[in-house]
Design an enzyme around this catalytic site. Structure first.
Site, mmCIF file in Angstrom:
data_model
loop_
_atom_site.group_PDB
_atom_site.id
_atom_site.type_symbol
_atom_site.label_atom_id
_atom_site.label_comp_id
_atom_site.label_asym_id
_atom_site.label_seq_id
_atom_site.Cartn_x
_atom_site.Cartn_y
_atom_site.Cartn_z
ATOM 1 N N LYS A 1 -9.247 -0.226 -5.554
ATOM 2 C CA LYS A 1 -9.027 0.633 -4.747
ATOM 3 C C LYS A 1 -10.761 1.327 -4.539
ATOM 4 O O LYS A 1 -11.222 2.691 -5.560
ATOM 5 C CB LYS A 1 -7.975 1.485 -4.540
ATOM 6 C CG LYS A 1 -8.140 2.467 -3.237
ATOM 7 C CD LYS A 1 -7.517 1.883 -1.805
ATOM 8 C CE LYS A 1 -7.705 1.914 -0.796
ATOM 9 N NZ LYS A 1 -6.485 3.293 -0.285
ATOM 10 N N HIS B 1 1.078 5.052 -1.667
ATOM 11 C CA HIS B 1 1.475 6.329 -2.451
ATOM 12 C C HIS B 1 2.153 7.532 -2.777
ATOM 13 O O HIS B 1 3.401 7.637 -1.825
ATOM 14 C CB HIS B 1 0.889 7.961 -1.648
ATOM 15 C CG HIS B 1 -0.865 6.938 -0.870
ATOM 16 N ND1 HIS B 1 -1.718 7.331 -1.666
ATOM 17 C CD2 HIS B 1 -0.848 5.874 -0.249
ATOM 18 C CE1 HIS B 1 -2.909 6.484 -0.378
ATOM 19 N NE2 HIS B 1 -2.726 6.165 -0.238
ATOM 20 N N HIS C 1 0.985 -0.590 0.200
ATOM 21 C CA HIS C 1 -0.156 -0.040 -0.027
ATOM 22 C C HIS C 1 0.771 1.398 -0.246
ATOM 23 O O HIS C 1 1.282 1.319 0.902
ATOM 24 C CB HIS C 1 -0.965 -0.294 0.958
ATOM 25 C CG HIS C 1 -1.808 1.449 0.918
ATOM 26 N ND1 HIS C 1 -2.940 1.081 1.590
ATOM 27 C CD2 HIS C 1 -1.835 2.382 1.085
ATOM 28 C CE1 HIS C 1 -4.000 2.419 1.812
ATOM 29 N NE2 HIS C 1 -3.428 3.086 1.267
ATOM 30 N N ASP D 1 1.160 3.003 3.522
ATOM 31 C CA ASP D 1 0.476 3.344 3.996
ATOM 32 C C ASP D 1 1.653 5.330 3.362
ATOM 33 O O ASP D 1 0.749 6.468 3.614
ATOM 34 C CB ASP D 1 -0.792 4.184 4.446
ATOM 35 C CG ASP D 1 -1.707 4.159 3.515
ATOM 36 O OD1 ASP D 1 -1.701 5.180 2.431
ATOM 37 O OD2 ASP D 1 -2.358 5.548 4.735
ATOM 38 N N HIS E 1 -4.502 -0.663 5.577
ATOM 39 C CA HIS E 1 -4.379 0.479 6.850
ATOM 40 C C HIS E 1 -5.089 0.534 7.649
ATOM 41 O O HIS E 1 -5.563 1.335 8.348
ATOM 42 C CB HIS E 1 -3.941 1.623 6.938
ATOM 43 C CG HIS E 1 -5.109 2.746 5.843
ATOM 44 N ND1 HIS E 1 -6.127 2.050 5.564
ATOM 45 C CD2 HIS E 1 -5.132 2.969 4.822
ATOM 46 C CE1 HIS E 1 -7.228 3.006 5.166
ATOM 47 N NE2 HIS E 1 -5.686 3.794 4.129
ATOM 48 N N HIS F 1 -10.184 1.604 1.728
ATOM 49 C CA HIS F 1 -10.367 2.274 2.541
ATOM 50 C C HIS F 1 -11.762 2.083 3.308
ATOM 51 O O HIS F 1 -12.375 3.155 2.913
ATOM 52 C CB HIS F 1 -10.898 4.005 2.202
ATOM 53 C CG HIS F 1 -9.657 4.830 3.288
ATOM 54 N ND1 HIS F 1 -8.633 5.187 3.509
ATOM 55 C CD2 HIS F 1 -9.972 4.502 4.223
ATOM 56 C CE1 HIS F 1 -8.621 6.176 4.497
ATOM 57 N NE2 HIS F 1 -9.575 6.041 4.751
HETATM 58 O O1 DOR Z 1 -3.406 8.742 5.774
HETATM 59 C C1 DOR Z 1 -3.439 9.140 4.813
HETATM 60 N N1 DOR Z 1 -2.689 9.715 4.066
HETATM 61 N N2 DOR Z 1 -4.868 8.013 4.520
HETATM 62 C C2 DOR Z 1 -5.162 8.222 2.237
HETATM 63 O O2 DOR Z 1 -5.923 6.953 2.818
HETATM 64 C C3 DOR Z 1 -4.830 8.896 2.013
HETATM 65 C C4 DOR Z 1 -3.261 9.473 2.205
HETATM 66 C C5 DOR Z 1 -2.907 10.358 1.216
HETATM 67 O O3 DOR Z 1 -3.233 9.835 -0.268
HETATM 68 O O4 DOR Z 1 -2.324 10.915 1.563
HETATM 69 ZN ZN ZN Z 2 -3.100 5.064 1.601
#
Ligand code: DOR
Ligand code: ZN
Length: 342
Positions: A96, A15, A13, A244, A171, A133
């Protein structure tokens, strides 16, 4: 133990963003992980297989040796034709679902989960994993209860009605989620972040607000932290690593309305190693980080190795991106473990 050689892990997971941010952050993950499930919540979300291909190409152009595992953002653009394209793609590994408004760039997410059931049916039939999520977006629900309410309102129904649908509860942050996953079928699994096992809500809110520890799902009380930690250490294959890691610019975190996201990528493996070591469970790190996620996604386990040594290292204070900064998780803190680069 002062040295650890494990099968190269996967971050299930992650980003990465796009453009300059992607260029600046990708190497932090690629230094430790072979592959990563890449979240689709760009400001222009990755809603189609064509967009996923473009995003994949962009990631590859910055880091050719890394293997991004792409995902599609659940939206009303999904239909049976698109599902077949996703199934036949060699680069896409899941869809997702963000309840609309629940987190960063989720505005174009799902308004009514019930309206998605026909797509879940199609995904179940052709075996495309659903990544969730798991928090309700109902602003009347207390933010600390949103994960539990999501389970009660939706996840129970989804897992019951689609028993063969592979679901990743992303998460997880509560004892309720841990218990729900343990009790579920083998088609239900969960990712666990470093922040949800290293911290509870005191680390975010006590002694002054710490915007860099703000993430969603929000950190919970310590009994929940302990339960999620126990799940990570348990050796149960339903629980695997997903950082995450979510970079945001410093000024967007340190703001009157700060963004959610903890940027853990640069030291992710040393962080997990430290916490497993502190709990005398280092032998459980490799399956958690390198086996269970790959198995759940039906991917071959990696053959490359990663070496960690027990030597103190200090987390950078900040990472520069053009004239801006990103503050990593645990900035300036000392960790017990470090990566040995090849
Ligand atoms: O803390 C987070 N940041 N939770 C999420 O679900 C998305 C992520 C983000 O993309 O910044
Ligand atoms: Zn995430």
């Amino acid at each position: 133990m002062t040295e650890l050689i494990i099968t190269k892990p996967d971050d299930m997971h992650l980003h990465l963003r796009d453009g300059e941010m992607l260029k600046a952050v990708i190497h932090h993950t690629a230094n430790q992980f072979s592959r990563a499930i890449v979240m689709p919540n760009l400001s222009d979300p990755v809603t189609t297989s064509e967009k996923a291909q473009n995003y994949f190409d962009q990631i590859k152009s910055f880091c050719p040796n890394f293997s991004p595992l792409m995902t599609i953002y659940f939206s009303d653009q999904l239909n049976n034709e698109e599902l077949l394209k996703i199934r036949d793609s060699s680069i896409i590994f899941g869809i997702k679902l963000y309840p609309s408004g629940v987190t960063t760039n989720s505005e174009r997410g799902v308004n009514s989960i019930e309206d998605c059931f026909h797509i879940f049916e199609g995904m179940e039939k052709i075996d495309i994993p659903l990544l969730i999520h798991g928090e309700v977006n109902d602003t009347d629900v207390d933010i600390f209860d949103r994960e539990k309410v999501f389970i009660d309102r939706y996840l129970e129904k989804i897992t019951k009605q689609f028993p063969n649908l592979r679901v990743v509860f992303e998460h997880i942050s509560t004892k309720d989620a841990v218990e729900f996953v343990i009790d579920g079928s083998e088609n239900l699994a969960a990712t666990i972040t470093p922040q949800h096992i290293m911290m509870n809500r005191n680390h975010f809110l006590s002694g002054g607000i710490k915007p860099h520890n703000y993430c969603l799902p929000v950190l919970k009380r310590s009994s929940h932290q302990k339960s999620v930690l126990a799940a990570a250490l348990s050796g149960n294959p339903k629980f695997f690593l997903g950082t995450d890691s979510a970079p945001h610019l410093k000024n967007q975190k340190e703001s009157a309305c700060g963004c959610a996201g903890v940027y853990s990528a640069p030291y992710a493996m040393p962080m997990y190693a430290q916490i497993f070591d502190q709990n005398n469970a280092l032998e459980k790190l490799e399956p958690f980080a390198s086996f269970y996620g790959a198995d759940f996604y039906k991917l071959p386990r990696n053959s490359a190795k990663l070496k960690l040594i027990k030597e103190k290292t200090q987390v950078y204070q900040s990472i520069k991106i053009n004239n801006q900064e990103v503050i990593p998780y645990l900035a300036g803190c000392e960790l017990d473990w470090q990566i040995v680069s090849n």
